[in-house]
Write a protein that holds these residues in place. Sequence first.
Motif, PDB file in Angstrom:
ATOM      1  N   ARG A 127       0.375  40.160  35.282  1.00 22.01           N
ATOM      2  CA  ARG A 127       1.609  39.573  34.692  1.00 22.01           C
ATOM      3  C   ARG A 127       2.096  39.726  33.134  1.00 22.01           C
ATOM      4  NH1 ARG A 127      -1.078  34.150  36.966  1.00 22.01           N
ATOM      5  NH2 ARG A 127       0.424  34.632  39.235  1.00 22.01           N
ATOM      6  N   ARG A 128       0.825  40.303  32.261  1.00 26.75           N
ATOM      7  CA  ARG A 128       1.562  40.680  30.934  1.00 26.75           C
ATOM      8  C   ARG A 128       2.406  42.023  30.827  1.00 26.75           C
ATOM      9  NH1 ARG A 128      -4.081  40.270  29.879  1.00 26.75           N
ATOM     10  NH2 ARG A 128      -3.958  42.631  30.015  1.00 26.75           N
ATOM     11  N   ARG A 129       2.737  42.419  31.503  1.00 31.68           N
ATOM     12  CA  ARG A 129       3.355  43.637  31.687  1.00 31.68           C
ATOM     13  C   ARG A 129       5.012  43.444  32.258  1.00 31.68           C
ATOM     14  NH1 ARG A 129       2.775  46.574  27.907  1.00 31.68           N
ATOM     15  NH2 ARG A 129       0.849  47.959  27.637  1.00 31.68           N
ATOM     16  N   GLY A 130       4.695  41.763  32.805  1.00 28.69           N
ATOM     17  CA  GLY A 130       6.078  41.224  33.897  1.00 28.69           C
ATOM     18  C   GLY A 130       6.580  41.677  34.527  1.00 28.69           C
ATOM     19  N   CYS A 131       5.477  42.255  35.427  1.00 26.84           N
ATOM     20  CA  CYS A 131       5.372  42.915  36.894  1.00 26.84           C
ATOM     21  C   CYS A 131       5.386  42.211  38.233  1.00 26.84           C
ATOM     22  CB  CYS A 131       4.034  43.074  37.050  1.00 26.84           C
ATOM     23  SG  CYS A 131       4.779  44.611  38.822  1.00 26.84           S
ATOM     24  N   TRP A 132       6.339  41.000  38.947  1.00 27.89           N
ATOM     25  CA  TRP A 132       6.639  40.393  40.296  1.00 27.89           C
ATOM     26  C   TRP A 132       5.255  40.890  41.345  1.00 27.89           C
ATOM     27  CZ3 TRP A 132      12.303  40.320  41.264  1.00 27.89           C
ATOM     28  CH2 TRP A 132      13.074  39.894  40.403  1.00 27.89           C
ATOM     29  N   PHE A 133       5.147  39.777  41.357  1.00 29.70           N
ATOM     30  CA  PHE A 133       4.446  39.935  43.133  1.00 29.70           C
ATOM     31  C   PHE A 133       2.656  40.314  41.957  1.00 29.70           C
ATOM     32  CE2 PHE A 133       8.065  40.752  44.779  1.00 29.70           C
ATOM     33  CZ  PHE A 133       7.843  39.518  45.352  1.00 29.70           C
ATOM     34  N   ALA A 134       2.178  39.831  40.710  1.00 33.07           N
ATOM     35  CA  ALA A 134       1.018  40.176  40.232  1.00 33.07           C
ATOM     36  C   ALA A 134      -0.247  39.755  41.078  1.00 33.07           C
ATOM     37  CB  ALA A 134       0.666  39.472  38.852  1.00 33.07           C
ATOM     38  N   THR A 135       0.340  38.995  41.682  1.00 28.52           N
ATOM     39  CA  THR A 135      -0.924  37.893  42.798  1.00 28.52           C
ATOM     40  C   THR A 135      -2.091  39.251  43.984  1.00 28.52           C
ATOM     41  OG1 THR A 135      -0.871  36.455  41.958  1.00 28.52           O
ATOM     42  CG2 THR A 135      -2.071  36.508  44.088  1.00 28.52           C
ATOM     43  N   VAL A 136      -0.752  39.197  45.047  1.00 33.65           N
ATOM     44  CA  VAL A 136      -0.412  40.799  45.958  1.00 33.65           C
ATOM     45  C   VAL A 136      -1.052  42.012  44.944  1.00 33.65           C
ATOM     46  CG1 VAL A 136       0.767  41.918  47.550  1.00 33.65           C
ATOM     47  CG2 VAL A 136       1.395  39.030  46.771  1.00 33.65           C
TER      48      VAL A 136
END
Length: 86
Positions: free
Chosen positions: A37-46
Amino acid sequence: MPIRSAPCAWTVEEFKKWVDVSGDGRISKAELRQAIRRRGCWFATVRAGRAVRRADRDHNGYVDDAELENLVAFAREHLGMNISPR
């Protein structure tokens, strides 16, 4: 989707420090999710869940030093990160 604004190259140690915020030597799904998430990526949980499941060979819920290369391989392939051995 690759992680945006990641450095050109990481070492394995830099990657480990970036993810293991607790400093306990183990990487949890929550730590990896926060790092993604810190890197701004989507779908971090998955992505974090999939990465830990693939890397965690002893199925204890954490990625330790013996399993780190599995996580690095996942990050290279699925997160678009450039991580060098040194």
